[in-house]
Write a protein that holds these residues in place. Structure first.
Motif, PDB file in Angstrom:
ATOM      1  N   VAL A 102     -11.192   6.710   1.326  1.00  0.00           N
ATOM      2  CA  VAL A 102     -10.755   5.727   2.201  1.00  0.00           C
ATOM      3  C   VAL A 102      -9.706   4.539   1.775  1.00  0.00           C
ATOM      4  N   ARG A 103     -10.319   4.595   0.654  1.00  0.00           N
ATOM      5  CA  ARG A 103      -9.876   2.967  -0.519  1.00  0.00           C
ATOM      6  C   ARG A 103      -7.739   3.567  -0.520  1.00  0.00           C
ATOM      7  N   ARG A 104      -7.681   4.963  -0.133  1.00  0.00           N
ATOM      8  CA  ARG A 104      -5.723   4.944  -0.827  1.00  0.00           C
ATOM      9  C   ARG A 104      -5.655   5.224   1.308  1.00  0.00           C
ATOM     10  N   THR A 105      -6.314   5.456   1.949  1.00  0.00           N
ATOM     11  CA  THR A 105      -5.637   5.825   3.040  1.00  0.00           C
ATOM     12  C   THR A 105      -5.573   4.231   3.948  1.00  0.00           C
ATOM     13  N   LEU A 106      -6.432   2.986   3.644  1.00  0.00           N
ATOM     14  CA  LEU A 106      -6.013   1.847   3.631  1.00  0.00           C
ATOM     15  C   LEU A 106      -4.934   0.884   3.211  1.00  0.00           C
ATOM     16  N   ARG A 107      -5.217   1.669   2.295  1.00  0.00           N
ATOM     17  CA  ARG A 107      -3.995   1.345   1.041  1.00  0.00           C
ATOM     18  C   ARG A 107      -2.101   1.354   1.735  1.00  0.00           C
ATOM     19  N   GLN A 108      -2.590   2.337   2.281  1.00  0.00           N
ATOM     20  CA  GLN A 108      -1.229   2.907   2.147  1.00  0.00           C
ATOM     21  C   GLN A 108      -0.806   2.128   4.262  1.00  0.00           C
ATOM     22  N   VAL A 109      -1.554   1.865   4.985  1.00  0.00           N
ATOM     23  CA  VAL A 109      -1.854   1.166   6.146  1.00  0.00           C
ATOM     24  C   VAL A 109      -1.128   0.143   6.214  1.00  0.00           C
ATOM     25  N   THR A 110      -2.104  -0.743   5.171  1.00  0.00           N
ATOM     26  CA  THR A 110      -1.558  -2.362   4.910  1.00  0.00           C
ATOM     27  C   THR A 110      -0.591  -2.844   3.724  1.00  0.00           C
ATOM     28  N   GLY A 111      -0.130  -1.779   2.987  1.00  0.00           N
ATOM     29  CA  GLY A 111       0.840  -1.648   2.018  1.00  0.00           C
ATOM     30  C   GLY A 111      -0.219  -2.830   0.922  1.00  0.00           C
ATOM     31  N   SER A 112      -1.390  -2.540   0.911  1.00  0.00           N
ATOM     32  CA  SER A 112      -1.806  -3.592   0.230  1.00  0.00           C
ATOM     33  C   SER A 112      -1.510  -2.641  -0.511  1.00  0.00           C
ATOM     34  N   ARG A 113      -1.777  -2.995  -2.658  1.00  0.00           N
ATOM     35  CA  ARG A 113      -2.301  -2.202  -3.213  1.00  0.00           C
ATOM     36  C   ARG A 113      -3.205  -2.881  -4.662  1.00  0.00           C
ATOM     37  N   SER A 114      -4.444  -4.160  -4.126  1.00  0.00           N
ATOM     38  CA  SER A 114      -5.378  -4.609  -5.010  1.00  0.00           C
ATOM     39  C   SER A 114      -6.314  -4.335  -3.984  1.00  0.00           C
ATOM     40  N   ALA A 115      -6.305  -5.027  -2.713  1.00  0.00           N
ATOM     41  CA  ALA A 115      -7.356  -4.408  -1.468  1.00  0.00           C
ATOM     42  C   ALA A 115      -8.611  -3.801  -2.091  1.00  0.00           C
ATOM     43  N   ALA A 116      -9.847  -4.206  -2.208  1.00  0.00           N
ATOM     44  CA  ALA A 116     -10.966  -2.840  -2.155  1.00  0.00           C
ATOM     45  C   ALA A 116     -11.273  -2.256  -1.083  1.00  0.00           C
ATOM     46  N   PHE A 117     -10.942  -3.331   0.045  1.00  0.00           N
ATOM     47  CA  PHE A 117     -11.462  -2.966   1.079  1.00  0.00           C
ATOM     48  C   PHE A 117     -13.364  -2.178   1.536  1.00  0.00           C
ATOM     49  N   ILE A 118     -13.708  -2.176  -0.042  1.00  0.00           N
ATOM     50  CA  ILE A 118     -15.325  -1.349   0.516  1.00  0.00           C
ATOM     51  C   ILE A 118     -16.044  -2.163  -0.951  1.00  0.00           C
ATOM     52  N   LEU A 119     -16.465  -2.857  -0.358  1.00  0.00           N
ATOM     53  CA  LEU A 119     -17.550  -3.210  -1.367  1.00  0.00           C
ATOM     54  C   LEU A 119     -18.426  -2.200  -1.549  1.00  0.00           C
ATOM     55  N   HIS A 120     -18.835  -2.032  -3.440  1.00  0.00           N
ATOM     56  CA  HIS A 120     -20.261  -1.797  -4.151  1.00  0.00           C
ATOM     57  C   HIS A 120     -21.027  -2.033  -4.366  1.00  0.00           C
ATOM     58  N   THR A 121     -21.496  -2.551  -4.913  1.00  0.00           N
ATOM     59  CA  THR A 121     -22.857  -2.961  -5.604  1.00  0.00           C
ATOM     60  C   THR A 121     -23.053  -2.004  -6.355  1.00  0.00           C
ATOM     61  N   THR A 122     -24.766  -2.266  -7.176  1.00  0.00           N
ATOM     62  CA  THR A 122     -25.150  -1.762  -7.443  1.00  0.00           C
ATOM     63  C   THR A 122     -25.931  -0.366  -6.313  1.00  0.00           C
ATOM     64  N   ASP A 123     -26.649  -0.766  -5.442  1.00  0.00           N
ATOM     65  CA  ASP A 123     -27.858  -0.122  -4.353  1.00  0.00           C
ATOM     66  C   ASP A 123     -26.759   0.015  -3.391  1.00  0.00           C
ATOM     67  N   ARG A 124     -25.638  -1.049  -2.751  1.00  0.00           N
ATOM     68  CA  ARG A 124     -25.297  -1.056  -1.242  1.00  0.00           C
ATOM     69  C   ARG A 124     -23.563  -0.938  -0.962  1.00  0.00           C
TER      70      ARG A 124
END
Length: 827
Positions: A640-662
Motif C-alpha cells: 500500500v505504501r509503495r502505491t500511495l508514494r508512487q501516486v503522490t510522489g512523496s518518498r517520506s510519508a508513511a500513510f499507514i500508522l502502525h503502533t504496537t497493537d493498532r
C-alpha cells in the motif's frame, strides 16, 4: 561374481545404440541426400529477385518440381531438428529427476504428440542409458557372500509381501489443483506426479472424458494416488504448516517497511484444508451449511425490521452477537472461497483455508468426517439412534438450530425438515425460541410427538398407494428424551433420536465437544470416526435471537466513532462508497495494487479510528500462525505504501500508522469518504439549526455514491455496509424537511429505491405525490411496495392502502411530518 544387472545393461546399451543410429541417420543422412540431389536450399547469390520471379512464372518443369520437393524436404528436416533440440532441452533440465525416478520418461512419452514421440523415445533412451551405472566385475569375500545371501532372502520376502499391490488412494480435483502440487501435498514429493498421471489416465471421469493432458485438470475429476499416500497423509503435519515452501524472513520494524516484500507462494487448498465446522463460542461448533442458513435468516430479519423503521440519525446500532457474526462471516467467506485463494496467491500472502461450500438451501447436516459434512438423512435408519454421553445435549441443541435455520422463512413454502419434540425438551434445549419459528412442532408430551411423527408416515404411505403426491415435507425428526422401543419403526423420511435413552437400535456416545467416542448397533458405521456439531447454552441463545421473528441482527459499529478532525482535508482521498477508488486533488487515479492490498487499504479506510492487529488479522482471514500473519501484514503495508508514494510522489510519508497493537491511516495525509460521511451524520444528528443541519445532510449524501465497497464481497464489510446504507436513507428522508416539494420528491424516490420495503418512506412518498397532484404516481408507488413486500412474506398495512385513494381519509404530508415528529422520531 558378475554383476546381476549385466543383461539389463546390455539391453540398455543396444537400445541406446539403435536410438543414436536413428537420430544420426535423420539428422545427418537426410540433409546429405537432399544436398546431393538438389543442392543447397537457398538460391545462388548471383541470382537476382527478378530471376526468381521469372522462374516462378514459367510452366512447371521436372527440374523445378524436384527443387520444390527438395525445399519441402528441407523444411521438414528443419522442423525435425527443432523438435530434437526441444526434447533434448526437456531431458537435460530434468536429469536430476530422471536419476531419481526413471518412470518420468514413460510418463512423458504418454503426454507428447505423435510427431514428437519418435524423437522423445530416442533421446530418452540415450539419456537413461547414460545414467545407468557401470558396476565392475568383482569376486566377493566370504563375508560379502553371506551378506548377499541374506539380502537375497530378505528381498524375496519383500517381493512375496508385495505380490498383491494395495489399492490406490482416491483424490477429487479441486479448483487450482495441479499434478505437481497434489504430488507435493499427498505424496511429499512433487517429482512423483507422473505416478499419479499413470494411475489416472485409464479412469473415465464423471463428465465422460479421460485425463490425456497432465496440465489440464477439471474440478470434480477423480485421480488415483499411489497406495503410500495413506502413510504420508498420516505422517504429514497439519496443512497450514506442512510442506510449506521456504519463506524469506522479514525485518518487522517499520523503518524497513519500504524494502521489497518476499515470501513463499501459498499452496492451493485441498478438500481437507477447507473447514466445514465453524466455531461460534467455547466448545461450540456448527456446520457451514447451518451458518449459511443463519446468515439468510439475519438478512431477512434486517429487511423485516426496517419495514416500519422511522428515520433516526442518532440511533446506535445494537451489537451483533459473536456467535451470529462468526456464522454470517463464515457463510460470506465460503461464497468467495475461490477468489480468496486467487487473491492470496497473487499477493503472496497466506490466507486461512477458506470454508467449504455450504450444501444447497434447505439441507440439514448433523456431523462431520474428514472435512465433509454428513447430512441428517444418513440417520434415517430403521431402529433409530440413542444419543448418550456428556456431549448429547449440546449435539441435540446444534441439530435443532440446524433444522430451524434451514427452514424457509417466506410462505407458503414448506420446510424440507421438521423438528418434532415436546415442549419441556424444547424449553430446555432452546429457551426463548419463539413458537412461530418455522420448522418445528412442539407437542405436549412424548405420546403426542410420537403420534404426530407416525401420522405423517401413514399419510405418506396412503398417498403412495393411491397414486397421490405425499406431503411436500421431505423429512421429520423426532427428538425426545428416552423414547420407547415402538418409536424405532421408522421410514426413510423419519429420523428418530432419543436423548439419553437406551431402547433404540443404534447408540452413539458423544464427548463434550461432540466427538463420537463409541458407536454400536447395526448402523454404527454411519457415525464411526465422526464428530457431531455441538452448541453450548450461551452461543445457542445468541443464535436463537437471530432466528426469532421479532429480532433484528444489526452490525456492531463500535469502531466507527467520532474523532478529532483536521481543519483541512488532505489531498489524497480514498472512496469506498460505490466501490474502492483513489482521488488525488479531486482527480481519480488508477489503483495498480493487487486485490489483497486493496482489501487491506479498504478496511483501514472504513475504520478511521484504526483496528487492533488481532481484529485486522481476523477480518482479513490471515494465517493462524502469528509469525506468518505478522509477516503478511508487513507485506500488505509495504504494497500500500509503495502505491500511495508512487501516486503522490512523496518518498517520506508513511500513510499507514502502525503502533504496537493498532493500524490506521494517517489523517494528516490520507482522507476517506467514510470519515466525511460519519462526521456529517453526527453533526446533523446533534445540531438543531436548520441551515447547518441541511448542510450536513447534503454533505453526507454528496459522498454516498452506493454501498460500501460495492463489487467486492469482503466478509468484514457486510455489517458496515448495512449500517451506512441505512444512515444514507435516513439522511435523505430528513433532508426533505429542508427542501422544496420537487426536491423532496426526488429524495424520497431515491430513498424508496435504496430500501423498497420501507413502508414509512413509501407513505411519505404517496402523500407527497397526492399533494403535487400525481395520484397515478402514488398508485404506482403502492404497487411497487406490494411487490417488494411479497418477497419478505409481508403485505402493506391498512394505513398504506388507504393512501391509494384520497377519499379514504388521507392526511397531508405536512401533517404526517408533524405526527411523526411528535411520536419521538429523532434526528
Amino acid at each position: 561374481m558378475t554383476a546381476t544387472g549385466a543383461p539389463g545393461r546390455r539391453r540398455s546399451a543396444a537400445s541406446a545404440s539403435l536410438a543414436a543410429l536413428a537420430l544420426l541417420a535423420l539428422l545427418a543422412g537426410v540433409p546429405t541426400i537432399l544436398w546431393t540431389a538438389a543442392g543447397a536450399p537457398w538460391p545462388d547469390p548471383s541470382t537476382s529477385p527478378q530471376d526468381v520471379a521469372h522462374r516462378l512464372r514459367q510452366p512447371l518443369s521436372d527440374p523445378l518440381a524436384v527443387e520444390l520437393l527438395a525445399l519441402l524436404g528441407w523444411m521438414c528436416w528443419a522442423t525435425f531438428a527443432a523438435t530434437v533440440l526441444r526434447e533434448a532441452a526437456w531431458y537435460l533440465r530434468r536429469l536430476p529427476h530422471l536419476r531419481a525416478d526413471r518412470s518420468l520418461h514413460a510418463a512423458h512419452l504418454e503426454t507428447v504428440s505423435a510427431p514428437r514421440l519418435l524423437v522423445a523415445t530416442c533421446i530418452g533412451t540415450l539419456v537413461l542409458a547414460a545414467l545407468t551405472p557401470r558396476t565392475p566385475t568383482a569376486i566377493p569375500s566370504p563375508e560379502l557372500a553371506s551378506a548377499t545371501v541374506a539380502t537375497a532372502t530378505s528381498l524375496e520376502e519383500v517381493a512375496r509381501a508385495s505380490a498383491e499391490p494395495e489399492s490406490p488412494v482416491r483424490h477429487v480435483v479441486r479448483p487450482g489443483d495441479t499434478l505437481w502440487n497434489i504430488a507435493a501435498h499427498q505424496l511429499g514429493d512433487p517429482i512423483r506426479w507422473p505416478e499419479i498421471y499413470a494411475l489416472s489416465t485409464p479412469l473415465t471421469q464423471p463428465d465422460g472424458r479421460k485425463l490425456t493432458d497432465p496440465d489440464l485438470l477439471t474440478p470434480g475429476w477423480h485421480l488415483h494416488l499411489p497406495a503410500d499416500a495413506r502413510d504420508h497423509a498420516v505422517q504429514t503435519p497439519p496443512p497450514d504448516r506442512a510442506a510449506a515452501p521456504p519463506e524469506t524472513t522479514h525485518d518487522r520494524s517499520t523503518a524497513r517497511d519500504e524494502a521489497t516484500d518476499t515470501s513463499g507462494t501459498p499452496r492451493a487448498s485441498t478438500p481437507e484444508d477447507r473447514p466445514v465446522r465453524i466455531t461460534v463460542g467455547t466448545a461450540s461448533l456448527i456446520g457451514i451449511t447451518t451458518a449459511a442458513g443463519i446468515a439468510a435468516a439475519v438478512t431477512l430479519a434486517r429487511h423485516r425490521a426496517r419495514r416500519h423503521a422511522p428515520p433516526d440519525l442518532a440511533a446506535e446500532p445494537p451489537n451483533l452477537s459473536d456467535a451470529v457474526r462468526a456464522a454470517t462471516q463464515a457463510a460470506l467467506a465460503a461464497q468467495r472461497a475461490d477468489q480468496d485463494e486467487a487473491d492470496a496467491h497473487q499477493a503472496d500472502i497466506t490466507r486461512r483455508p477458506p470454508p467449504a461450500r455450504p450444501a444447497p438451501p434447505g439441507t440439514v447436516t448433523c456431523a462431520h468426517r474428514d472435512g465433509t459434512e454428513i447430512p441428517l438423512a444418513a440417520l434415517a435408519t430403521p431402529g433409530g439412534w440413542n444419543l448418550t454421553g456428556p456431549g448429547a445435549p449440546a449435539a441435540a441443541r446444534a441439530l435443532a438450530i440446524a433444522i430451524l435455520s434451514a427452514a424457509p422463512r417466506v410462505s407458503p413454502r414448506s420446510p424440507h425438515v421438521r423438528l418434532i419434540t415436546t415442549r419441556d425438551l424444547a424449553d430446555t434445549l432452546l429457551p426463548g425460541l419463539h413458537p412461530e419459528v418455522p420448522g418445528w412442532y412442539r407437542a405436549e408430551n412424548t405420546r403426542e410427538a410420537l403420534h404426530t411423527a407416525q401420522a405423517t408416515t401413514v399419510e405418506r404411505a396412503r398417498a403412495s398407494q393411491d397414486g397421490r403426491h405425499p406431503t411436500p415435507r421431505l423429512m421429520d425428526v423426532l427428538l425426545d428424551a428416552d423414547l420407547p422401543t415402538q418409536a424405532a419403526a421408522t421410514a426413510d423420511h423419519l429420523v428418530v433420536l432419543s436423548l439419553g435413552g437406551d431402547q433404540l437400535a443404534n447408540t452413539a456416545r458423544l464427548a463434550p465437544d461432540g466427538t463420537v467416542e463409541h458407536a454400536s448397533g447395526p448402523d454404527h458405521q454411519l457415525l464411526a470416526r465422526c464428530g457431531m456439531f455441538a452448541l453450548a447454552e450461551a452461543p445457542a441463545r445468541e443464535l436463537i435471537d437471530a432466528l426469532n421473528p421479532p429480532t433484528i441482527a444489526v452490525p456492531d459499529q463500535t469502531a466507527v466513532q467520532e474523532r478529532p478532525k483536521t481543519t483541512a482535508k488532505p489531498a489524497l482521498t480514498i472512496s469506498l462508497f460505490g466501490g474502492l477508488a483513489l482521488h488525488l486533488h479531486g482527480e481519480e487515479v488508477a489503483l495498480t495494487m493487487k486485490e489483497a492490498a486493496k482489501e487491506f487499504l479498504a478496511i483501514l479506510a472504513a475504520h478511521p479510528n484504526g483496528l487492533r492487529t488481532e481484529a485486522l488479522t481476523d477480518a482479513l482471514r490471515l494465517s493462524h500462525d502469528p509469525e506468518r500473519a505478522t509477516r503478511d501484514l508487513v507485506n500488505l503495508r509495504r504494497a500500500v505504501r509503495r502505491t500511495l508514494r508512487q501516486v503522490t510522489g512523496s518518498r517520506s510519508a508513511a500513510f499507514i500508522l502502525h503502533t504496537t497493537d493498532r493500524h490506521r491511516l494517517d489523517p494528516q495525509v490520507v482522507h476517506s469518504d467514510v470519515d466525511t460521511f460519519t462526521t456529517a451524520i453526527t453533526t446533523a444528528s446533534r445540531t438543531k439549526e436548520p441551515t447547518a443541519r441541511a448542510a450536513a445532510l447534503h454533505q453526507a449524501l454528496d459522498v454516498y455514491h452506493g454501498p460500501l465497497c460495492e463489487g467486492a464481497d469482503y466478509p468484514w464489510a457486510d455489517e458496515a455496509r448495512e449500517h451506512y446504507h441505512h444512515k444514507a436513507i435516513d439522511a435523505a428522508v430528513f433532508l426533505t424537511d429542508h427542501t422544496t416539494p420537487e426536491e423532496a420528491l426526488a429524495l424520497l424516490e431515491q430513498a424508496a429505491t435504496w430500501e423498497p420495503t420501507n413502508e414509512t418512506i413509501c407513505q411519505r412518498l404517496m402523500r407527497l405525490h397526492h399533494d403535487l397532484g400525481h395520484p397515478e404516481a402514488a398508485r404506482h408507488t403502492y404497487q411497487r411496495l406490494t411487490r417488494h413486500l411479497a418477497e419478505i412474506d409481508a403485505t402493506p398495512t391498512e394505513t398504506t392502502a388507504s393512501l391509494v385513494c384520497p377519499e379514504r381519509g388521507m392526511i397531508s404530508s405536512e401533517e404526517l411530518r408533524i405526527r411523526t415528529s411528535s411520536n419521538g422520531i429523532r434526528g
